[in-house]
Design an enzyme around this catalytic site. Sequence first.
Site, PDB file in Angstrom:
ATOM      1  N   THR A   1     -29.374 -25.928  48.260  1.00 38.88           N
ATOM      2  CA  THR A   1     -28.189 -26.530  48.884  1.00 38.88           C
ATOM      3  C   THR A   1     -28.515 -26.953  50.319  1.00 38.88           C
ATOM      4  O   THR A   1     -29.165 -26.205  51.052  1.00 38.88           O
ATOM      5  CB  THR A   1     -27.024 -25.514  48.888  1.00 38.88           C
TER       6      THR A   1
ATOM      7  N   THR B   1     -25.534 -14.728  39.664  1.00 39.90           N
ATOM      8  CA  THR B   1     -24.527 -14.914  38.613  1.00 39.90           C
ATOM      9  C   THR B   1     -23.699 -13.636  38.442  1.00 39.90           C
ATOM     10  O   THR B   1     -24.066 -12.571  38.955  1.00 39.90           O
ATOM     11  CB  THR B   1     -25.218 -15.195  37.261  1.00 39.90           C
TER      12      THR B   1
ATOM     13  N   GLU C   1     -36.648 -20.986  42.219  1.00 40.61           N
ATOM     14  CA  GLU C   1     -37.752 -21.821  41.694  1.00 40.61           C
ATOM     15  C   GLU C   1     -37.534 -22.048  40.205  1.00 40.61           C
ATOM     16  O   GLU C   1     -36.736 -21.335  39.581  1.00 40.61           O
ATOM     17  CB  GLU C   1     -39.088 -21.086  41.900  1.00 40.61           C
ATOM     18  N   PRO C   2     -38.313 -22.977  39.612  1.00 38.74           N
ATOM     19  CA  PRO C   2     -38.123 -23.229  38.173  1.00 38.74           C
ATOM     20  C   PRO C   2     -38.230 -21.950  37.340  1.00 38.74           C
ATOM     21  O   PRO C   2     -37.473 -21.764  36.388  1.00 38.74           O
ATOM     22  CB  PRO C   2     -39.238 -24.220  37.838  1.00 38.74           C
TER      23      PRO C   2
ATOM     24  N   GLY D   1     -24.130 -14.096  52.029  1.00 40.74           N
ATOM     25  CA  GLY D   1     -23.684 -15.274  51.286  1.00 40.74           C
ATOM     26  C   GLY D   1     -22.679 -14.932  50.194  1.00 40.74           C
ATOM     27  O   GLY D   1     -21.706 -15.662  49.986  1.00 40.74           O
TER      28      GLY D   1
ATOM     29  N   GLU E   1     -25.841 -17.885  44.098  1.00 41.56           N
ATOM     30  CA  GLU E   1     -25.970 -16.678  44.933  1.00 41.56           C
ATOM     31  C   GLU E   1     -25.830 -15.399  44.091  1.00 41.56           C
ATOM     32  O   GLU E   1     -25.284 -14.395  44.544  1.00 41.56           O
ATOM     33  CB  GLU E   1     -25.017 -16.737  46.127  1.00 41.56           C
TER      34      GLU E   1
END
Length: 385
Positions: free
Chosen positions: A158, A369, A127-128, A246, A367
Amino acid sequence: MDFSHSEHELRWQTIARDFAQREVSPIAREMDELGAMPPSIVSRMAELGLLGSTISSDLGGSDMTSVALAMVYEELGRACSSVRGFMTVHSSLVMQCINQWGNDKQKSTYLPMLASGQSIGCYCLTEPEAGSDAANIQTTATPVDGGYELRGEKIWITNANIASLAIVFAKLPIVDNQKPHGAITAFLIDTSTKGFQRKKMPGKELGHRASDHAHITLEKCFVPSENILGGERQGFKVAMSALDHGRLGVAAGALGVHQACLDATVSFVRSRKQFGSRIGDFEMIQASVAEMKASLEASRYLVYLAAWKKDTGETSTLEASIAKFHATEAALKAASEAVLIHGGRGYSNEYPVERYYRDIKGLQIYEGTSHIQRIVIARNVIGKP
Ligand code: CAA
């Protein structure tokens, strides 16, 4: 210790390699420039059984081992990070997550459609105001008659403009002074549901230009109670364990980018002549190529170790984070060297290395950093603060 691959794994590697080299590589540049992936790529991946990944054949899957799936991602990543990224979200973040947390009805409803490519999946966490700090999501799920109403915003999602199924993370009202992550719940949502709105992310992205990324708005979006995935207030664990799947996929994709950088560099230094010699005969260039190869092999063993551990059924959170951290950082360095060694040609889009350099930056970020992978690794070694 046995470092050999089984026939099963080699068979999937061959299927993925043939597809990637014959059908993806030739159009990778065009997809990058157009900013889109043709739908035929998805249907072809479904036809070949790639999308079915590790899911059981009883549910329409392909029964791959995690090692075989990592080999598939490596081959796709060698050709195009957008195609590999599409599949990692669809097959690892979404399908493996439903397979792990879904009840029998959810698995039999969704997994066959996802494996056949009839339905595309997306995973809506970011989210932002909640990127790395995933527990800080602000999307709410208000209990109403028969289910919940979701309100909030998701970004950088995505596959979301083409997806028909979304795993959405939202917070129930906090009870008994519980920690914020304890209120998070995962919901399976049909993207045609009223109140589920999506649009393309604004701006032109540095890399992964053929990937689809959406901004989602949820406005009084009704979800029936039976669509909770993994139980009420279990959503943070659902989200984190999906990221374990992921992250391994991203790490394997980074191997592919790294291998592609090495292949392009070797071919270039064998033919490019300066100062009367092939540039591959200069020791400085040899040192770079040797480092690229050594770091690639180190990443490869970390990725396959994490995949092998997952196949044993043990928790592989630490191994997946180490693999993602090492493989993406090493591939980024390799891509930077590849551009440098190609000189002016490396800077031009007539050669593929500039695309690898742009794409790999995304793998270092999404996924989780490299900073987040360091946190996961350090907490595992030192303990949580
Ligand atoms: N599996 C299962 N449970 C897990 C887990 C895992 N891998 N990791 C943590 N948990 C559990 C913990 O055991 C803990 O459980 P209890 O409540 O029972 O104690 C709970 O989750 C909270 O754990 P933490 O206290 O460690 O949580 P935190 O708030 O400190 O966050 C973090 C840890 C590692 C920093 C995490 O927030 C994180 O991974 N952040 C990065 C988010 C991220 O990767 N976002 C990318 C989204 S997807 C994307 O990029 C785009 C796309 O389209 C796919």
